[in-house]
Scaffold this motif. Structure first.
Motif, PDB file in Angstrom:
ATOM      1  N   HIS A   1      41.448  38.331  -1.023  1.00 20.42           N
ATOM      2  CA  HIS A   1      41.805  39.184   0.094  1.00 20.42           C
ATOM      3  C   HIS A   1      42.623  38.261   0.932  1.00 20.42           C
ATOM      4  N   PRO A   2      43.901  38.632   0.973  1.00 21.68           N
ATOM      5  CA  PRO A   2      45.001  37.739   1.784  1.00 21.68           C
ATOM      6  C   PRO A   2      44.809  37.996   3.354  1.00 21.68           C
ATOM      7  N   ASP A   3      44.045  38.879   3.835  1.00 19.46           N
ATOM      8  CA  ASP A   3      43.749  39.047   5.292  1.00 19.46           C
ATOM      9  C   ASP A   3      42.510  38.614   5.746  1.00 19.46           C
ATOM     10  N   ARG A   4      41.822  37.715   5.012  1.00 21.79           N
ATOM     11  CA  ARG A   4      40.459  37.168   5.325  1.00 21.79           C
ATOM     12  C   ARG A   4      40.543  35.955   5.295  1.00 21.79           C
ATOM     13  N   TRP A   5      40.025  34.951   6.394  1.00 22.66           N
ATOM     14  CA  TRP A   5      40.197  33.735   6.593  1.00 22.66           C
ATOM     15  C   TRP A   5      38.988  33.128   7.054  1.00 22.66           C
ATOM     16  N   LEU A   6      38.896  31.855   7.260  1.00 19.60           N
ATOM     17  CA  LEU A   6      37.920  31.043   8.097  1.00 19.60           C
ATOM     18  C   LEU A   6      38.480  30.464   9.206  1.00 19.60           C
ATOM     19  N   LEU A   7      37.995  30.743  10.126  1.00 20.10           N
ATOM     20  CA  LEU A   7      38.442  30.455  11.596  1.00 20.10           C
ATOM     21  C   LEU A   7      37.621  29.263  12.074  1.00 20.10           C
ATOM     22  N   VAL A   8      38.265  28.169  12.218  1.00 15.23           N
ATOM     23  CA  VAL A   8      37.465  26.955  12.734  1.00 15.23           C
ATOM     24  C   VAL A   8      37.976  26.847  14.290  1.00 15.23           C
ATOM     25  N   SER A   9      36.781  26.841  15.051  1.00 16.50           N
ATOM     26  CA  SER A   9      37.084  26.817  16.505  1.00 16.50           C
ATOM     27  C   SER A   9      37.248  25.419  17.123  1.00 16.50           C
ATOM     28  N   ILE A  10      37.648  25.208  18.371  1.00 16.53           N
ATOM     29  CA  ILE A  10      38.321  23.906  19.043  1.00 16.53           C
ATOM     30  C   ILE A  10      36.637  23.139  18.990  1.00 16.53           C
ATOM     31  N   ASP A  11      35.525  23.619  18.926  1.00 18.57           N
ATOM     32  CA  ASP A  11      34.435  22.824  18.837  1.00 18.57           C
ATOM     33  C   ASP A  11      33.750  22.563  17.404  1.00 18.57           C
ATOM     34  N   GLY A  12      34.633  22.996  16.494  1.00 17.42           N
ATOM     35  CA  GLY A  12      34.198  22.604  15.214  1.00 17.42           C
ATOM     36  C   GLY A  12      33.428  23.767  14.532  1.00 17.42           C
ATOM     37  N   SER A  13      32.831  24.748  15.189  1.00 17.73           N
ATOM     38  CA  SER A  13      32.339  25.974  14.697  1.00 17.73           C
ATOM     39  C   SER A  13      33.230  26.935  13.947  1.00 17.73           C
ATOM     40  N   SER A  14      32.732  27.580  12.916  1.00 16.62           N
ATOM     41  CA  SER A  14      33.603  28.332  12.177  1.00 16.62           C
ATOM     42  C   SER A  14      32.812  29.766  11.710  1.00 16.62           C
ATOM     43  N   GLY A  15      33.707  30.565  11.226  1.00 18.21           N
ATOM     44  CA  GLY A  15      33.334  31.791  10.610  1.00 18.21           C
ATOM     45  C   GLY A  15      34.303  32.671  10.090  1.00 18.21           C
ATOM     46  N   ARG A  16      33.850  33.664   9.223  1.00 16.25           N
ATOM     47  CA  ARG A  16      35.140  34.541   8.720  1.00 16.25           C
ATOM     48  C   ARG A  16      35.664  35.355   9.594  1.00 16.25           C
ATOM     49  N   VAL A  17      37.072  35.681   9.535  1.00 20.31           N
ATOM     50  CA  VAL A  17      37.656  36.504  10.321  1.00 20.31           C
ATOM     51  C   VAL A  17      38.705  37.287   9.581  1.00 20.31           C
ATOM     52  N   LEU A  18      39.150  38.746  10.191  1.00 15.54           N
ATOM     53  CA  LEU A  18      40.048  39.187   9.424  1.00 15.54           C
ATOM     54  C   LEU A  18      41.520  39.219  10.245  1.00 15.54           C
ATOM     55  N   THR A  19      42.713  39.074   9.476  1.00 16.11           N
ATOM     56  CA  THR A  19      43.724  38.987  10.232  1.00 16.11           C
ATOM     57  C   THR A  19      44.578  40.249  10.004  1.00 16.11           C
ATOM     58  N   ASP A  20      45.575  40.507  10.962  1.00 20.03           N
ATOM     59  CA  ASP A  20      46.267  41.887  10.862  1.00 20.03           C
ATOM     60  C   ASP A  20      47.210  41.709   9.745  1.00 20.03           C
ATOM     61  N   GLU A  21      47.256  42.624   8.848  1.00 20.06           N
ATOM     62  CA  GLU A  21      47.971  42.508   7.385  1.00 20.06           C
ATOM     63  C   GLU A  21      49.506  42.867   7.862  1.00 20.06           C
ATOM     64  N   ASP A  22      49.878  43.861   8.873  1.00 24.07           N
ATOM     65  CA  ASP A  22      51.197  44.031   9.382  1.00 24.07           C
ATOM     66  C   ASP A  22      52.072  42.871  10.080  1.00 24.07           C
ATOM     67  N   ALA A  23      50.951  42.246  10.913  1.00 30.97           N
ATOM     68  CA  ALA A  23      51.791  41.226  11.427  1.00 30.97           C
ATOM     69  C   ALA A  23      52.003  39.874  10.390  1.00 30.97           C
TER      70      ALA A  23
END
Length: 107
Positions: free
Chosen positions: A52-74
């Motif tokens: 899925h091209p709109d699903r990523w792993l977001l890594v936060s400034i504190d190093g924690s992370s989790g799966r996110v969805l991005t805006d396909e149109d943008a």
């Protein structure tokens, strides 16, 4: 891996390095993203390995992370913007969490 510009939910520049970077640092992609996020005070998006091209792993400034969805149109316009998280991320308490449907929970 992408790092954010000065403002907004968009992400700016890309860091690539393939196996050479992993070998030089002794870290995998997610580990390296967490190290860079903590060191430089930035957030990063890492490929989640799914189809899925709109699903990523977001890594936060504190190093924690989790799966996110991005805006396909943008993204089609070259701008990656996080729509919401698919699971709670401790370093991103302001990010809305919308659980994926049952059929997509195993990715």
């Amino acid at each position: 891996m992408l790092n954010p510009p000065d403002e907004g939910e968009g992400f700016g520049w890309i860091l690539t390095g393939d196996a050479e970077l992993a070998n030089a640092t002794g870290q995998g992609e997610r580990e390296l993203a967490a190290t860079l996020a903590r060191t430089f005070g930035v957030r990063a998006l890492v490929d989640d390995g799914s189809i899925h091209p709109d699903r990523w792993l977001l890594v936060s400034i504190d190093g924690s992370s989790g799966r996110v969805l991005t805006d396909e149109d943008a993204a089609a316009d070259g701008d990656l913007r996080v729509v919401h998280a698919l699971e709670p991320i401790s370093g991103e308490p302001q990010l809305a969490v919308v659980s994926p449907p049952d059929w997509a929970r195993d990715w």
